[in-house]
Design a protein around this motif. Structure first.
Motif, PDB file in Angstrom:
ATOM      1  N   GLN A 287      54.725  46.482  53.362  1.00  0.00           N
ATOM      2  CA  GLN A 287      54.895  45.327  52.473  1.00  0.00           C
ATOM      3  C   GLN A 287      53.766  44.319  52.672  1.00  0.00           C
ATOM      4  OE1 GLN A 287      58.117  42.451  53.272  1.00  0.00           O
ATOM      5  NE2 GLN A 287      58.771  42.737  51.142  1.00  0.00           N
ATOM      6  N   ASN A 288      53.331  43.706  51.558  1.00  0.00           N
ATOM      7  CA  ASN A 288      52.389  42.582  51.616  1.00  0.00           C
ATOM      8  C   ASN A 288      53.206  41.308  51.648  1.00  0.00           C
ATOM      9  OD1 ASN A 288      50.399  40.658  51.336  1.00  0.00           O
ATOM     10  ND2 ASN A 288      49.866  41.211  49.239  1.00  0.00           N
ATOM     11  N   GLN A 289      53.231  40.638  52.786  1.00  0.00           N
ATOM     12  CA  GLN A 289      54.048  39.444  52.952  1.00  0.00           C
ATOM     13  C   GLN A 289      53.286  38.156  52.651  1.00  0.00           C
ATOM     14  OE1 GLN A 289      55.803  39.754  56.883  1.00  0.00           O
ATOM     15  NE2 GLN A 289      57.147  41.426  56.242  1.00  0.00           N
ATOM     16  N   GLY A 290      52.044  38.278  52.243  1.00  0.00           N
ATOM     17  CA  GLY A 290      51.278  37.102  51.846  1.00  0.00           C
ATOM     18  C   GLY A 290      51.478  36.790  50.370  1.00  0.00           C
ATOM     19  N   TYR A 291      50.886  35.679  49.921  1.00  0.00           N
ATOM     20  CA  TYR A 291      51.015  35.284  48.518  1.00  0.00           C
ATOM     21  C   TYR A 291      50.076  36.088  47.622  1.00  0.00           C
ATOM     22  CZ  TYR A 291      50.500  32.536  44.260  1.00  0.00           C
ATOM     23  OH  TYR A 291      50.421  32.154  42.940  1.00  0.00           O
ATOM     24  N   LEU A 292      48.800  36.184  48.023  1.00  0.00           N
ATOM     25  CA  LEU A 292      47.810  36.877  47.202  1.00  0.00           C
ATOM     26  C   LEU A 292      47.963  38.387  47.328  1.00  0.00           C
ATOM     27  CD1 LEU A 292      44.630  34.742  47.955  1.00  0.00           C
ATOM     28  CD2 LEU A 292      45.900  34.807  45.798  1.00  0.00           C
ATOM     29  N   PRO A 293      47.599  39.150  46.290  1.00  0.00           N
ATOM     30  CA  PRO A 293      47.592  40.608  46.411  1.00  0.00           C
ATOM     31  C   PRO A 293      46.507  41.055  47.369  1.00  0.00           C
ATOM     32  CG  PRO A 293      46.558  39.956  44.358  1.00  0.00           C
ATOM     33  CD  PRO A 293      47.141  38.699  44.959  1.00  0.00           C
ATOM     34  N   THR A 294      46.580  42.307  47.814  1.00  0.00           N
ATOM     35  CA  THR A 294      45.589  42.785  48.788  1.00  0.00           C
ATOM     36  C   THR A 294      44.199  42.882  48.185  1.00  0.00           C
ATOM     37  OG1 THR A 294      46.245  45.061  48.275  1.00  0.00           O
ATOM     38  CG2 THR A 294      47.256  44.019  50.207  1.00  0.00           C
ATOM     39  N   ASN A 295      44.094  42.971  46.870  1.00  0.00           N
ATOM     40  CA  ASN A 295      42.779  42.933  46.222  1.00  0.00           C
ATOM     41  C   ASN A 295      42.302  41.500  46.028  1.00  0.00           C
ATOM     42  OD1 ASN A 295      45.079  43.523  44.211  1.00  0.00           O
ATOM     43  ND2 ASN A 295      43.609  42.371  42.961  1.00  0.00           N
ATOM     44  N   VAL A 296      43.145  40.520  46.286  1.00  0.00           N
ATOM     45  CA  VAL A 296      42.904  39.073  46.183  1.00  0.00           C
ATOM     46  C   VAL A 296      42.710  38.648  44.730  1.00  0.00           C
ATOM     47  CG1 VAL A 296      41.466  37.119  46.902  1.00  0.00           C
ATOM     48  CG2 VAL A 296      42.036  38.925  48.537  1.00  0.00           C
ATOM     49  N   THR A 297      41.746  39.230  44.008  1.00  0.00           N
ATOM     50  CA  THR A 297      41.529  38.879  42.606  1.00  0.00           C
ATOM     51  C   THR A 297      41.419  40.136  41.754  1.00  0.00           C
ATOM     52  OG1 THR A 297      39.106  38.874  42.784  1.00  0.00           O
ATOM     53  CG2 THR A 297      40.250  36.782  43.258  1.00  0.00           C
ATOM     54  N   GLU A 298      41.728  39.975  40.468  1.00  0.00           N
ATOM     55  CA  GLU A 298      41.498  41.059  39.514  1.00  0.00           C
ATOM     56  C   GLU A 298      40.004  41.311  39.353  1.00  0.00           C
ATOM     57  OE1 GLU A 298      43.772  43.077  37.658  1.00  0.00           O
ATOM     58  OE2 GLU A 298      44.937  42.313  39.356  1.00  0.00           O
ATOM     59  N   GLN A 299      39.200  40.260  39.551  1.00  0.00           N
ATOM     60  CA  GLN A 299      37.752  40.408  39.451  1.00  0.00           C
ATOM     61  C   GLN A 299      37.233  41.407  40.480  1.00  0.00           C
ATOM     62  OE1 GLN A 299      35.662  39.461  37.269  1.00  0.00           O
ATOM     63  NE2 GLN A 299      33.711  39.893  38.280  1.00  0.00           N
ATOM     64  N   ALA A 300      37.833  41.427  41.672  1.00  0.00           N
ATOM     65  CA  ALA A 300      37.412  42.368  42.708  1.00  0.00           C
ATOM     66  C   ALA A 300      37.682  43.812  42.287  1.00  0.00           C
ATOM     67  CB  ALA A 300      38.115  42.058  44.021  1.00  0.00           C
ATOM     68  N   ILE A 301      38.735  44.010  41.475  1.00  0.00           N
ATOM     69  CA  ILE A 301      38.999  45.352  40.950  1.00  0.00           C
ATOM     70  C   ILE A 301      37.993  45.682  39.850  1.00  0.00           C
ATOM     71  CG2 ILE A 301      40.676  46.774  39.693  1.00  0.00           C
ATOM     72  CD1 ILE A 301      42.890  45.311  41.170  1.00  0.00           C
ATOM     73  N   ARG A 302      37.710  44.696  39.002  1.00  0.00           N
ATOM     74  CA  ARG A 302      36.738  44.904  37.923  1.00  0.00           C
ATOM     75  C   ARG A 302      35.373  45.314  38.477  1.00  0.00           C
ATOM     76  NH1 ARG A 302      37.260  39.774  33.723  1.00  0.00           N
ATOM     77  NH2 ARG A 302      39.367  40.214  32.906  1.00  0.00           N
ATOM     78  N   ASN A 303      34.945  44.630  39.515  1.00  0.00           N
ATOM     79  CA  ASN A 303      33.600  44.940  40.029  1.00  0.00           C
ATOM     80  C   ASN A 303      33.623  45.991  41.141  1.00  0.00           C
ATOM     81  OD1 ASN A 303      34.282  43.580  42.441  1.00  0.00           O
ATOM     82  ND2 ASN A 303      33.325  41.671  41.774  1.00  0.00           N
ATOM     83  N   GLN A 304      34.803  46.599  41.341  1.00  0.00           N
ATOM     84  CA  GLN A 304      34.961  47.750  42.243  1.00  0.00           C
ATOM     85  C   GLN A 304      34.585  47.431  43.697  1.00  0.00           C
ATOM     86  OE1 GLN A 304      33.359  51.436  40.662  1.00  0.00           O
ATOM     87  NE2 GLN A 304      33.671  50.761  38.556  1.00  0.00           N
ATOM     88  N   THR A 305      34.896  46.217  44.112  1.00  0.00           N
ATOM     89  CA  THR A 305      34.686  45.863  45.517  1.00  0.00           C
ATOM     90  C   THR A 305      35.994  45.822  46.295  1.00  0.00           C
ATOM     91  OG1 THR A 305      34.794  43.495  45.001  1.00  0.00           O
ATOM     92  CG2 THR A 305      32.605  44.524  45.005  1.00  0.00           C
ATOM     93  N   ALA A 306      37.141  45.806  45.600  1.00  0.00           N
ATOM     94  CA  ALA A 306      38.431  45.733  46.286  1.00  0.00           C
ATOM     95  C   ALA A 306      38.772  47.076  46.929  1.00  0.00           C
ATOM     96  CB  ALA A 306      39.524  45.340  45.300  1.00  0.00           C
ATOM     97  N   LYS A 307      39.141  47.047  48.194  1.00  0.00           N
ATOM     98  CA  LYS A 307      39.529  48.250  48.926  1.00  0.00           C
ATOM     99  C   LYS A 307      41.051  48.386  48.924  1.00  0.00           C
ATOM    100  CE  LYS A 307      35.360  49.438  50.353  1.00  0.00           C
ATOM    101  NZ  LYS A 307      34.589  48.369  49.718  1.00  0.00           N
ATOM    102  N   THR A 308      41.532  49.598  48.705  1.00  0.00           N
ATOM    103  CA  THR A 308      42.964  49.854  48.697  1.00  0.00           C
ATOM    104  C   THR A 308      43.509  49.894  50.127  1.00  0.00           C
ATOM    105  OG1 THR A 308      42.456  52.205  48.569  1.00  0.00           O
ATOM    106  CG2 THR A 308      42.956  51.076  46.493  1.00  0.00           C
ATOM    107  N   VAL A 309      44.846  49.865  50.235  1.00  0.00           N
ATOM    108  CA  VAL A 309      45.506  49.891  51.534  1.00  0.00           C
ATOM    109  C   VAL A 309      45.696  51.351  51.962  1.00  0.00           C
ATOM    110  CG1 VAL A 309      47.573  49.224  52.822  1.00  0.00           C
ATOM    111  CG2 VAL A 309      46.685  47.735  50.993  1.00  0.00           C
TER     112      VAL A 309
END
Length: 373
Positions: A287-309
């Protein structure tokens, strides 16, 4: 100043003290070497003829390059705050409009990211409103015209993929707004100069022979005051003392609050179920118990810098017979959303096996839980 004759129109111009060192008609506006460090970032960087002070190329300066290299080698950072000191508001991205490089169509910011920025901006207002802070750009969008390119927070959001801010944390109002209307007039500033600053922030006008302008007068408001204890100059709007220290405390509270909104990935449960003949089904809940998603922003997914868990299992006294040792569970939404479930089948080698499940998130941290028996 030369007194005009009766009926003769007067004319004067006021410049910042200094010289026009690059011949552009403006005085003392250039940084060291003519550069503005906050125009030297790769986020929509533009050349000098469009964005003055941008430098010969993005990250051409050792200061900007050092910060970028630090951030790129510390991908766990979940936000960027670039403190400035003028105006009493907070900037947020975007600093310029975005366009699809193929179609040319305008690309709006993700609504999810916009809601996060508005939420964080509202907290800024709540915590710092007592000092007459007006976060006009923190709560709303930037102007369509007057965009700026190559700024740190633009790169921080567009490329690095995290919420990024410029709190402009300096104003005369907290010090000398005697009528408490939210503004500090020149008369109020003069009163503050005379009664509380020992006359240090206003210099009487006097004649001066300027090397480029000829005969002028020099004087007026002083923007910086020498601090002998720190052996440096302090901007008048960030004058050391109780008022500004309170201001810093309030900004620190906002900074810490935003940090507390970061994703926080936890292995909340590891259980086993006997399946006969030494086989066991192991189930883990992440579970992610923080407020922000693990990708932090949708922009990080758009620019392919977000790492999956990634979730992995480590066995002692057993072997894995079904399921991958490491499982990619994608991005986890925040705010204690429903946990993700991962299952494996193991076989005991005899005795009591020891099972360790570890979840690894670039922004949400690493966490393990051990199950024995």
């Amino acid at each position: 100043m030369i007194r005009a004759e009766v009926g003769e129109a007067g004319e004067w111009r006021t410049y910042s003290e200094g010289i026009d060192n690059d011949g552009d008609g403006r005085f003392n506006e250039d940084g060291t070497g003519g550069l503005d460090i906050n125009r030297n970032w790769p986020g929509q960087w533009q050349q000098e003829h469009i964005q003055g002070g941008a430098g010969p190329y993005p990250l051409s300066e050792p200061e900007t390059r050092a910060v970028a290299e630090f951030l790129l080698s510390h991908r766990n950072v979940t936000g960027i705050i670039n403190h400035h000191m003028a105006g009493n508001f907070v900037y947020r991205p975007p600093t310029a409009l975005h366009f699809d490089p193929v179609t040319g169509e305008e690309q709006p910011m993700s609504q999810q990211d916009l809601s996060v920025l508005n939420f964080f901006g509202a907290k800024y207002t709540e915590l710092i409103n007592e000092q007459n802070v007006t976060p006009v750009f923190g709560r709303g969008g930037p102007p369509r015209y007057g965009a700026i390119w190559g700024v740190m927070i633009g790169w921080g959001y567009d490329h690095y993929g995290v919420p990024s801010w410029v709190p402009e944390m300096g104003s005369y109002a907290p010090f000398c707004d005697y009528d408490e209307d939210g503004n500090a007039t020149e008369m109020e500033r003069l009163r503050w100069n005379d009664t509380e600053m020992d006359g240090k922030i206003f210099v009487d006008w006097k004649p001066f022979d300027h090397p480029q302008l000829g005969q002028v007068e020099i004087g007026g408001w002083v923007s910086k005051v020498y601090d002998p204890d720190r052996r440096t100059y302090t901007n008048v709007m960030t004058t050391p003392g109780p008022v500004f220290e309170e201001f810093l405390d309030e900004h620190t509270a906002w900074n810490n609050w935003m940090a507390s909104m970061s994703p926080l990935v936890r292995v909340i449960e590891v259980t086993s179920e006997a399946a006969g003949s030494g086989f066991m089904k192991v189930t883990a809940k992440i579970q992610n118990q923080g407020y922000l998603p693990t990708n932090v922003t949708e922009q990080a997914i758009r620019n392919q810098t977000a790492k999956t868990v990634k979730v992995s299992i480590d066995l002692n006294g057993a072997e894995l017979v079904f399921g991958d040792e490491t499982v990619d569970i994608g991005h986890l939404q925040g705010n204690r959303s429903e946990p993700e479930t991962v299952e494996w089948m193991i076989r005991s080698a005899g005795g009591t096996p020891r099972v360790t499940v570890t979840a690894v998130s670039e922004k949400g941290g690493t966490h393990s839980r051990v199950m024995e028996g």
